[in-house]
Each structure stands twice: as C-alpha cells, then as structure tokens.
Design an enzyme around this catalytic site. Structure first.
Site, PDB file in Angstrom:
ATOM      1  N   ASN A   9       4.424 -11.501  -6.910  1.00 44.20           N
ATOM      2  CA  ASN A   9       4.616 -11.666  -8.350  1.00 44.20           C
ATOM      3  C   ASN A   9       3.286 -12.122  -8.925  1.00 44.20           C
ATOM      4  O   ASN A   9       2.904 -13.285  -8.801  1.00 44.20           O
ATOM      5  CB  ASN A   9       5.716 -12.719  -8.585  1.00 44.20           C
ATOM      6  CG  ASN A   9       5.969 -12.953 -10.055  1.00 44.20           C
ATOM      7  OD1 ASN A   9       5.277 -12.415 -10.914  1.00 44.20           O
ATOM      8  ND2 ASN A   9       6.963 -13.778 -10.340  1.00 44.20           N
ATOM      9  N   ARG A  84       6.905  -7.491  -8.401  1.00 41.08           N
ATOM     10  CA  ARG A  84       7.588  -7.711  -9.669  1.00 41.08           C
ATOM     11  C   ARG A  84       6.706  -7.121 -10.770  1.00 41.08           C
ATOM     12  O   ARG A  84       5.546  -7.500 -10.923  1.00 41.08           O
ATOM     13  CB  ARG A  84       7.763  -9.202  -9.915  1.00 41.08           C
ATOM     14  CG  ARG A  84       8.363  -9.454 -11.269  1.00 41.08           C
ATOM     15  CD  ARG A  84       8.258 -10.903 -11.643  1.00 41.08           C
ATOM     16  NE  ARG A  84       8.912 -11.127 -12.912  1.00 41.08           N
ATOM     17  CZ  ARG A  84       8.496 -12.017 -13.798  1.00 41.08           C
ATOM     18  NH1 ARG A  84       7.425 -12.756 -13.555  1.00 41.08           N
ATOM     19  NH2 ARG A  84       9.150 -12.175 -14.920  1.00 41.08           N
ATOM     20  N   HIS A 173      13.945 -10.860 -17.227  1.00 36.19           N
ATOM     21  CA  HIS A 173      14.656 -11.644 -16.206  1.00 36.19           C
ATOM     22  C   HIS A 173      15.686 -10.783 -15.476  1.00 36.19           C
ATOM     23  O   HIS A 173      16.693 -11.293 -14.981  1.00 36.19           O
ATOM     24  CB  HIS A 173      15.411 -12.856 -16.821  1.00 36.19           C
ATOM     25  CG  HIS A 173      14.514 -13.957 -17.300  1.00 36.19           C
ATOM     26  ND1 HIS A 173      14.795 -14.702 -18.422  1.00 36.19           N
ATOM     27  CD2 HIS A 173      13.364 -14.449 -16.796  1.00 36.19           C
ATOM     28  CE1 HIS A 173      13.844 -15.610 -18.591  1.00 36.19           C
ATOM     29  NE2 HIS A 173      12.966 -15.470 -17.626  1.00 36.19           N
ATOM     30  N   GLU A 377      14.969 -14.491  -7.451  1.00 38.00           N
ATOM     31  CA  GLU A 377      14.310 -13.253  -7.883  1.00 38.00           C
ATOM     32  C   GLU A 377      13.592 -12.589  -6.717  1.00 38.00           C
ATOM     33  O   GLU A 377      13.639 -11.374  -6.574  1.00 38.00           O
ATOM     34  CB  GLU A 377      13.347 -13.570  -9.044  1.00 38.00           C
ATOM     35  CG  GLU A 377      14.119 -13.907 -10.308  1.00 38.00           C
ATOM     36  CD  GLU A 377      13.286 -14.536 -11.409  1.00 38.00           C
ATOM     37  OE1 GLU A 377      12.919 -15.716 -11.263  1.00 38.00           O
ATOM     38  OE2 GLU A 377      13.010 -13.873 -12.413  1.00 38.00           O
TER      39      GLU A 377
END
Ligand code: ADP
Length: 397
Positions: A9, A84, A173, A377
């Site tokens: 990420n 991500r 999200h 996540e």
C-alpha cells in the site's frame, strides 16, 4: 498457491507492506516505511520471529525503501504482489492483473486521484523492477462500489460532466467494506442480508450493502465527501468554495488544503485529529473536543439513517476502523442517535469489544444486530489477489 501474498500500500511518502500467508491464523510479516524523501525516513515493522524492528532509511525514495523492505523479506517466496490502488474509475470493477495496458488505464485515472494514484503506481514500478517475474495484481478501493445504481452515484449536475469527465460518486475504503460485509454474512446468520457499515479511522465512510453488494456509500468523487474525518471536513455546502473565494480571496489550492488537512476533528476541536486525544480532552471538559466528538457522532448517525434508504431490509450495523473498533463511547453515541431503528445496545459487550476483538454488541432482542468487525484491508487484498491467480490458473489449464 500456499505461498504468501505480498501486499503493498504505497502512499505519497510511505509504503505499508504485509506478507499475508495462505492460512489466516498464521502471523504476518508487516511494516511501514514512512517519511520517504526526508532525512528522517524510517522502516519499522515486525520480523520473522515476531520481534519489532526500526531502522533509518536516510532520505530513501520509494524504490530504495522497497529494496530495504525486500531485504527484510529475504528467504520468503511470495506467490504474487497485491497492490492497493485507490482509484479505478469506472473501468475496474474487480481485482485485475497488472500489465502494460492496465498500467496505462491506472495512469488515465490520475486526474481523479492526483494525490493517490501516482504514489500507488510508484509502488507498482518499484516492485516490478525488483520482482520482474512475479504476478502483480491491482486491487482498487473503488471497485467494491461499482455496483452502486445510478441514483446513488450520479450528482445532480449536467450529464456532460459525467459522460465526458467521469464526474460521479465512486466511493472508497472498498477493501474494508467488502471484508466487513463478507464477515457479517458469515457471522450474522443472515447471509445475503442488508447491512450498514461505518468505517471510522483517519478517513471515515459509511456503506450500505445488500446481498453482498455495495448499494450506496458516503464518499463520492473523492474521499472528501461524507462523514467528519480526522482532518477532512466531509460534507459542506458546495457554495462554501465560491463564498471563500469571493469573500476571503482564497485560491482553490488554499480551499483544498483547508478541507482536506485543517478541518474534521482537528478543525472542530482546535486540538487534534486523534480520537484518543480528544476523548481524554473531553473527559477534562475541553469544549472543542466535546463539540468535535458530538458533531462526529451525529454525522455518522445521520449518514447511516440516510443510507438505510438504499436497503430493502436492515439486518444490522457494523463498526470498523481504528475508532469503530476501539471507541466504545463513540459507538454508544451513534446508536443513541438512531432511536427509531429499534437498536438495543448491550452496554457490557460494547465496552469490552475493543482492541481488535470481533463480536456482537446488541441484546439480541429481535431488532437489527450490532457488530464490531475489525477491518483487514491487507487480508482482503491478498485474498482477491490469490483468487484472481487461481482463476487465471484454471483458465490456462
Ligand atoms: P487509518 O485510517 O489511518 O488506517 P486507523 O483506522 O488506525 O487509521 O484509525 C485511527 C483513529 O483511531 C485515530 O483517530 C485514533 O485515535 C483512533 N483510535 C485508535 N485506538 C483508539 C482507542 N483505543 N480509543 C479511541 N480511538 C482510538
């Protein structure tokens, strides 16, 4: 396929990573390289023996930080890298293997996420140069919300802005809401139900999920719309921009900074964007902290009530994110402000379901359920990456 997935990420000055094993109960090697480009850049994390480490990176850029991360992961053999990616526009409705056309398509959405997508792409480039042979998969924050119907995603603006410039609500999200909704269907005994989810971290958003699909969400074209957040204002009168420009002579950049960096809990309290700090200050009757928490909770309740219109039936509400998972007083206040929903909070279960615990916090009295579901996540990104590889594998055999 039993090897771990490396999840990356990549932000504008940071890289979060996690090596997610195939078995969910196995420990993860994870860490964070932050303040990249600065003299005080650092890499912190957890190593193979569970010990914490912290080492200076001396002004490292993304590529150098990634090399340092990979050194830490020596001896590990990830099966793929899951990235991500914040914005996938309308093109990406699910996780996608990264190749040259996909990279170009992500570049083409930079206009929609000028702060995030370039940083995400830097992560892709850095990983590609170090792991040229590993499959790289993009998992988009927006993808889960691509099931929104037009009534939820269109702004009441002239159509040309949507058709020609992609001006619509996208939502963010996605990996968090997807993870929580899957857990709710598994745990709540009402699979294919109607759920409202409040993801409350530094960024905050609500989501209405019907039969596993996102049907509305509070964030919009950008992650600024909706709830009060750490430093983001959430909804304001769109006339505010013109007003500030005319009355105070403020530039667009100044207004952008105001709404993204100086507002939210920080702006309201005049003290901090951190809920822990605000709860302490409110306990000592700091007026700004009290007001910030009050507005924060009211706006969450208001958003959940609004999003309930998207659901044919409400089976329950779940809280997640750093605040949603820990601040039991915030949860209690939100529930209190939804009196007509027939919610019955279990005070003790609410108070004890903190610190990453998953659990039900209602009295089971026949009304909608209340849950705390820790978000994951990284786990979701790894899962989608693994799933995509399996599909490719089946296609190829
Ligand atoms: P991010 O969105 O950056 O991932 P997090 O999900 O970690 O952020 O959420 C950060 C927020 O969670 C901060 O406002 C922090 O104060 C809050 N938080 C974390 N632990 C607690 C706690 N025990 N009580 C209240 N708030 C907490």
């Amino acid at each position: 396929m039993n090897n771990p997935v490396l999840v990356i990420n990549c932000g504008s000055s940071s890289i979060k990573y996690a090596l997610v094993p195939a078995a969910p109960d196995q420990p993860r090697l994870a860490g964070l390289a932050e303040r990249l480009g600065g003299v005080d850049a650092r890499l912190t994390g957890v190593d193979g023996s569970g010990g914490e480490f912290s080492c200076p990176l001396h002004g490292a850029d993304h590529a150098e930080a990634m090399a340092a991360i990979l050194e830490r992961l020596e001896g590990q053999h990830p099966v793929a890298v899951g990235h991500r990616i914040v914005h996938g526009g309308e093109r990406f409705t699910r996780a996608t293997r990264i190749d040259a056309p996909v990279k170009r398509a992500i570049e083409a959405t930079v206009a929609l996420a000028p702060l995030h997508n370039p940083a995400n792409l830097a992560g892709v480039e850095a990983t590609l140069s170090l792991f040229p042979d590993l499959p790289q998969v993009a998992v988009f924050d927006t993808a889960f919300h691509q099931t929104l119907p037009p009534r939820a995603y269109r702004y009441a603006l002239p159509e040309g802005l949507y058709r020609n410039h992609g001006i619509r609500r996208y939502g963010f999200h996605g990996s968090s809401h997807a993870h929580v909704s899957a857990r709710l269907d598994a745990l709540g005994g009402r699979s294919h139900g109607g759920w409202l989810i409040a993801h409350l971290g530094n960024g905050c958003s609500t989501c209405a999920v019907w039969q596993g699909q996102s049907v509305d969400t509070s964030m919009g074209l950008t992650p600024l719309e909706g709830l009060v957040m750490g430093t983001r204002s959430g909804d304001v009168d769109p006339g505010l921009h013109a007003h500030l420009a005319r009355q105070l002579g403020w530039s667009i950049e100044r207004i952008d900074t105001l709404l993204n960096k100086e507002s939210g809990l920080l702006g309201l309290s005049g003290l901090s964007n951190d809920m822990r700090r605000l709860e302490q200050a409110a306990a000592e009757h700091h007026a700004g902290a009290e007001l910030a928490i009050e507005v924060f909770c009211y706006r969450i309740a208001k958003s959940l009530a609004a999003l309930s219109c998207a659901l044919p039936r409400l089976d329950g509400i779940a809280f997640t994110g750093g605040i949603g998972e820990n601040a039991s007083a915030v949860r209690a206040r939100v529930v209190e402000q939804l009196p007509h929903f027939g919610l019955r909070l279990a005070a003790e279960a609410n108070a004890s379901t903190v610190g990453g615990r998953e659990g039900r916090i209602d009295l089971d009295a026949g009304g909608p359920q209340l849950w705390v579901i820790p978000t994951d996540e990284e786990g979701r990104i790894a899962e989608e990456t693994r799933q995509l590889l399996q599909e490719h594998h089946h296609d190829a055999t």
